[in-house]
Design a protein around this motif. Sequence first.
Motif, PDB file in Angstrom:
ATOM      1  N   PHE A   1       0.818  -1.207   0.000  1.00  0.00           N
ATOM      2  CA  PHE A   1       0.000   0.000   0.000  1.00  0.00           C
ATOM      3  C   PHE A   1       0.855   1.263   0.000  1.00  0.00           C
ATOM      4  CE2 PHE A   1      -3.546  -2.749   0.703  1.00  0.00           C
ATOM      5  CZ  PHE A   1      -4.663  -2.024   0.312  1.00  0.00           C
ATOM      6  N   SER A   2       2.048   1.192   0.531  1.00  0.00           N
ATOM      7  CA  SER A   2       2.960   2.348   0.429  1.00  0.00           C
ATOM      8  C   SER A   2       3.279   2.634  -1.027  1.00  0.00           C
ATOM      9  CB  SER A   2       4.246   2.070   1.215  1.00  0.00           C
ATOM     10  OG  SER A   2       3.988   1.952   2.592  1.00  0.00           O
ATOM     11  N   TRP A   3       3.531   1.583  -1.811  1.00  0.00           N
ATOM     12  CA  TRP A   3       3.758   1.760  -3.247  1.00  0.00           C
ATOM     13  C   TRP A   3       2.472   2.168  -3.954  1.00  0.00           C
ATOM     14  CZ3 TRP A   3       6.392  -3.675  -3.230  1.00  0.00           C
ATOM     15  CH2 TRP A   3       7.657  -3.560  -2.662  1.00  0.00           C
ATOM     16  N   PHE A   4       1.355   1.657  -3.490  1.00  0.00           N
ATOM     17  CA  PHE A   4       0.053   1.977  -4.079  1.00  0.00           C
ATOM     18  C   PHE A   4      -0.248   3.467  -3.958  1.00  0.00           C
ATOM     19  CE2 PHE A   4      -4.704   1.962  -3.507  1.00  0.00           C
ATOM     20  CZ  PHE A   4      -5.027   1.667  -4.823  1.00  0.00           C
ATOM     21  N   TYR A   5       0.136   4.063  -2.803  1.00  0.00           N
ATOM     22  CA  TYR A   5      -0.120   5.486  -2.556  1.00  0.00           C
ATOM     23  C   TYR A   5       1.024   6.391  -3.015  1.00  0.00           C
ATOM     24  CZ  TYR A   5      -3.807   3.904   0.692  1.00  0.00           C
ATOM     25  OH  TYR A   5      -4.909   3.330   1.260  1.00  0.00           O
ATOM     26  N   ALA A   6       2.142   5.820  -3.419  1.00  0.00           N
ATOM     27  CA  ALA A   6       3.355   6.603  -3.670  1.00  0.00           C
ATOM     28  C   ALA A   6       3.145   7.663  -4.744  1.00  0.00           C
ATOM     29  CB  ALA A   6       4.495   5.678  -4.086  1.00  0.00           C
ATOM     30  N   PRO A   7       3.630   8.896  -4.508  1.00  0.00           N
ATOM     31  CA  PRO A   7       3.522   9.954  -5.534  1.00  0.00           C
ATOM     32  C   PRO A   7       4.257   9.573  -6.812  1.00  0.00           C
ATOM     33  CG  PRO A   7       4.149  10.853  -3.384  1.00  0.00           C
ATOM     34  CD  PRO A   7       4.249   9.366  -3.262  1.00  0.00           C
ATOM     35  N   ASN A   8       3.725  10.051  -7.922  1.00  0.00           N
ATOM     36  CA  ASN A   8       4.325   9.919  -9.259  1.00  0.00           C
ATOM     37  C   ASN A   8       4.155   8.538  -9.890  1.00  0.00           C
ATOM     38  OD1 ASN A   8       5.248  12.613  -9.087  1.00  0.00           O
ATOM     39  ND2 ASN A   8       7.075  11.923  -7.985  1.00  0.00           N
ATOM     40  N   PHE A   9       4.415   7.460  -9.145  1.00  0.00           N
ATOM     41  CA  PHE A   9       4.306   6.147  -9.790  1.00  0.00           C
ATOM     42  C   PHE A   9       3.255   5.234  -9.144  1.00  0.00           C
ATOM     43  CE2 PHE A   9       7.412   5.414  -6.440  1.00  0.00           C
ATOM     44  CZ  PHE A   9       7.044   4.183  -5.934  1.00  0.00           C
ATOM     45  N   GLY A  10       2.678   5.610  -7.996  1.00  0.00           N
ATOM     46  CA  GLY A  10       1.670   4.786  -7.333  1.00  0.00           C
ATOM     47  C   GLY A  10       0.368   4.731  -8.122  1.00  0.00           C
ATOM     48  N   LEU A  11      -0.260   3.565  -8.156  1.00  0.00           N
ATOM     49  CA  LEU A  11      -1.497   3.382  -8.909  1.00  0.00           C
ATOM     50  C   LEU A  11      -2.598   4.311  -8.416  1.00  0.00           C
ATOM     51  CD1 LEU A  11      -3.124   1.836 -11.051  1.00  0.00           C
ATOM     52  CD2 LEU A  11      -3.624   0.107  -9.299  1.00  0.00           C
ATOM     53  N   PHE A  12      -2.769   4.411  -7.093  1.00  0.00           N
ATOM     54  CA  PHE A  12      -3.816   5.276  -6.549  1.00  0.00           C
ATOM     55  C   PHE A  12      -3.530   6.744  -6.862  1.00  0.00           C
ATOM     56  CE2 PHE A  12      -5.689   7.862  -3.163  1.00  0.00           C
ATOM     57  CZ  PHE A  12      -7.000   7.426  -3.194  1.00  0.00           C
ATOM     58  N   TYR A  13      -2.256   7.130  -6.739  1.00  0.00           N
ATOM     59  CA  TYR A  13      -1.876   8.519  -7.034  1.00  0.00           C
ATOM     60  C   TYR A  13      -2.178   8.866  -8.491  1.00  0.00           C
ATOM     61  CZ  TYR A  13       0.975  12.745  -7.348  1.00  0.00           C
ATOM     62  OH  TYR A  13       1.402  14.036  -7.549  1.00  0.00           O
ATOM     63  N   ASN A  14      -1.802   7.973  -9.410  1.00  0.00           N
ATOM     64  CA  ASN A  14      -2.035   8.226 -10.833  1.00  0.00           C
ATOM     65  C   ASN A  14      -3.518   8.215 -11.173  1.00  0.00           C
ATOM     66  OD1 ASN A  14       0.686   8.509 -11.507  1.00  0.00           O
ATOM     67  ND2 ASN A  14       0.957   6.303 -11.732  1.00  0.00           N
ATOM     68  N   LEU A  15      -4.264   7.316 -10.528  1.00  0.00           N
ATOM     69  CA  LEU A  15      -5.712   7.269 -10.764  1.00  0.00           C
ATOM     70  C   LEU A  15      -6.378   8.546 -10.268  1.00  0.00           C
ATOM     71  CD1 LEU A  15      -8.159   5.583 -11.701  1.00  0.00           C
ATOM     72  CD2 LEU A  15      -8.272   4.642  -9.378  1.00  0.00           C
ATOM     73  N   LEU A  16      -5.986   9.007  -9.093  1.00  0.00           N
ATOM     74  CA  LEU A  16      -6.528  10.244  -8.542  1.00  0.00           C
ATOM     75  C   LEU A  16      -6.159  11.442  -9.407  1.00  0.00           C
ATOM     76  CD1 LEU A  16      -8.178  10.995  -5.979  1.00  0.00           C
ATOM     77  CD2 LEU A  16      -6.022  11.586  -4.882  1.00  0.00           C
ATOM     78  N   GLU A  17      -4.945  11.440  -9.926  1.00  0.00           N
ATOM     79  CA  GLU A  17      -4.501  12.523 -10.801  1.00  0.00           C
ATOM     80  C   GLU A  17      -5.284  12.521 -12.110  1.00  0.00           C
ATOM     81  OE1 GLU A  17      -0.161  14.405 -11.797  1.00  0.00           O
ATOM     82  OE2 GLU A  17      -0.429  12.250 -12.121  1.00  0.00           O
ATOM     83  N   TRP A  18      -5.598  11.334 -12.621  1.00  0.00           N
ATOM     84  CA  TRP A  18      -6.353  11.222 -13.865  1.00  0.00           C
ATOM     85  C   TRP A  18      -7.796  11.674 -13.679  1.00  0.00           C
ATOM     86  CZ3 TRP A  18     -10.229   7.437 -15.277  1.00  0.00           C
ATOM     87  CH2 TRP A  18     -10.600   7.511 -16.628  1.00  0.00           C
ATOM     88  N   VAL A  19      -8.383  11.397 -12.511  1.00  0.00           N
ATOM     89  CA  VAL A  19      -9.783  11.731 -12.251  1.00  0.00           C
ATOM     90  C   VAL A  19      -9.943  13.199 -11.878  1.00  0.00           C
ATOM     91  CG1 VAL A  19     -11.767  11.289 -10.736  1.00  0.00           C
ATOM     92  CG2 VAL A  19     -10.401   9.372 -11.595  1.00  0.00           C
ATOM     93  N   THR A  20      -9.078  13.694 -10.989  1.00  0.00           N
ATOM     94  CA  THR A  20      -9.255  15.045 -10.453  1.00  0.00           C
ATOM     95  C   THR A  20      -8.310  16.069 -11.066  1.00  0.00           C
ATOM     96  OG1 THR A  20      -7.705  14.686  -8.641  1.00  0.00           O
ATOM     97  CG2 THR A  20     -10.000  14.050  -8.270  1.00  0.00           C
ATOM     98  N   GLY A  21      -7.285  15.637 -11.764  1.00  0.00           N
ATOM     99  CA  GLY A  21      -6.327  16.564 -12.341  1.00  0.00           C
ATOM    100  C   GLY A  21      -5.120  16.819 -11.479  1.00  0.00           C
ATOM    101  N   SER A  22      -5.152  16.391 -10.219  1.00  0.00           N
ATOM    102  CA  SER A  22      -3.994  16.558  -9.328  1.00  0.00           C
ATOM    103  C   SER A  22      -3.966  15.394  -8.340  1.00  0.00           C
ATOM    104  CB  SER A  22      -4.067  17.887  -8.563  1.00  0.00           C
ATOM    105  OG  SER A  22      -5.214  17.924  -7.736  1.00  0.00           O
ATOM    106  N   GLY A  23      -2.783  14.818  -8.175  1.00  0.00           N
ATOM    107  CA  GLY A  23      -2.630  13.708  -7.245  1.00  0.00           C
ATOM    108  C   GLY A  23      -2.402  14.182  -5.824  1.00  0.00           C
ATOM    109  N   THR A  24      -2.623  13.290  -4.876  1.00  0.00           N
ATOM    110  CA  THR A  24      -2.409  13.592  -3.461  1.00  0.00           C
ATOM    111  C   THR A  24      -1.526  12.518  -2.853  1.00  0.00           C
ATOM    112  OG1 THR A  24      -4.580  14.654  -3.273  1.00  0.00           O
ATOM    113  CG2 THR A  24      -3.514  13.961  -1.225  1.00  0.00           C
TER     114      THR A  24
END
Length: 295
Positions: free
Chosen positions: A124-147
């Motif tokens: 889950f640390s990798w899942f949330y990781a900025p720039n390459f994490g799946l959740f981060y990229n998905l959030l960036e794709w949906v909202t325009g900015s990752g967290t």
Amino acid sequence: MSAFWKANQRRLAPWLFMAPGLAMFLLYVIIPIFQSIWVSFYDWDGLGDARWIGTANYVELIDDDAFYISLKNNVIWLVLYMLAVPAGLMIAIFLNQTISGMRLYKSLFFFPFVISQVVVGLMFSWFYAPNFGLFYNLLEWVTGSGTAILADDRYVTYGIIAAGLWPQIAYVMILYLTGLNNVAPDQVEAARLDGAKGWQMLWYVILPQLRPATFIAVVVTVIGALRSFDLVSIMTNGGPFGSSRVLSFYMYEQALSEYGYRMGYGAAIAVVLFAIMMLFISGFIWKMWRDETER
């Protein structure tokens, strides 16, 4: 002696079988609990002489902001972790059906239970990781900015809880699958003849027979929520700025880490954590006992 054994064999045999387990429980659970309570009244670094200070450690807790942050996070853990019980029940009901490919589905849902918590934390640390994490990229794709979930004090606790819920739901699912195998089929058939189905069948026929499984599921979920040390340690080490601390991790920081070596203060935190745990579990046991006696 043989005459006494023959006269009391049925009464003594169960205690003889339980004696090793009771001895281990006394040695490794009951005695350490009272030792922790005793140590909480001392100022001790774990190596030198212990100095009696009475309730000073508990008085210090009252003014400790880090303690209240840890306590608040534990409450959040406890509330959200209880979602594992209904989620595990729903998955167990789904997996209890006889359809093709069910063994594969059971394996997929069972998989998180056999993974180490350390591995879950790293995943889950990798899942949330900025720039390459799946959740981060998905959030960036949906909202325009990752967290960066684990670096944001507003979301970090919820991110760790989500990681903990994954294996916890699998554990509860296994408990309910075992309970569903013991549901009386004649009661189910009688309810169907009376027209019960769907939620009526679940609420009035299935759930009453799953009370033992529910009791165990709630107890292990409460314990899992309150001892949530490993995921916090692996994923954030209590950060950012101590915002993801829980009581078990704060106890470790004070008693055993390079920041503390205050065994007495850590023991006081442990006693508070134990009291909270016993409050919830005792309340649930009392409710179960009251429901059984009213039947």
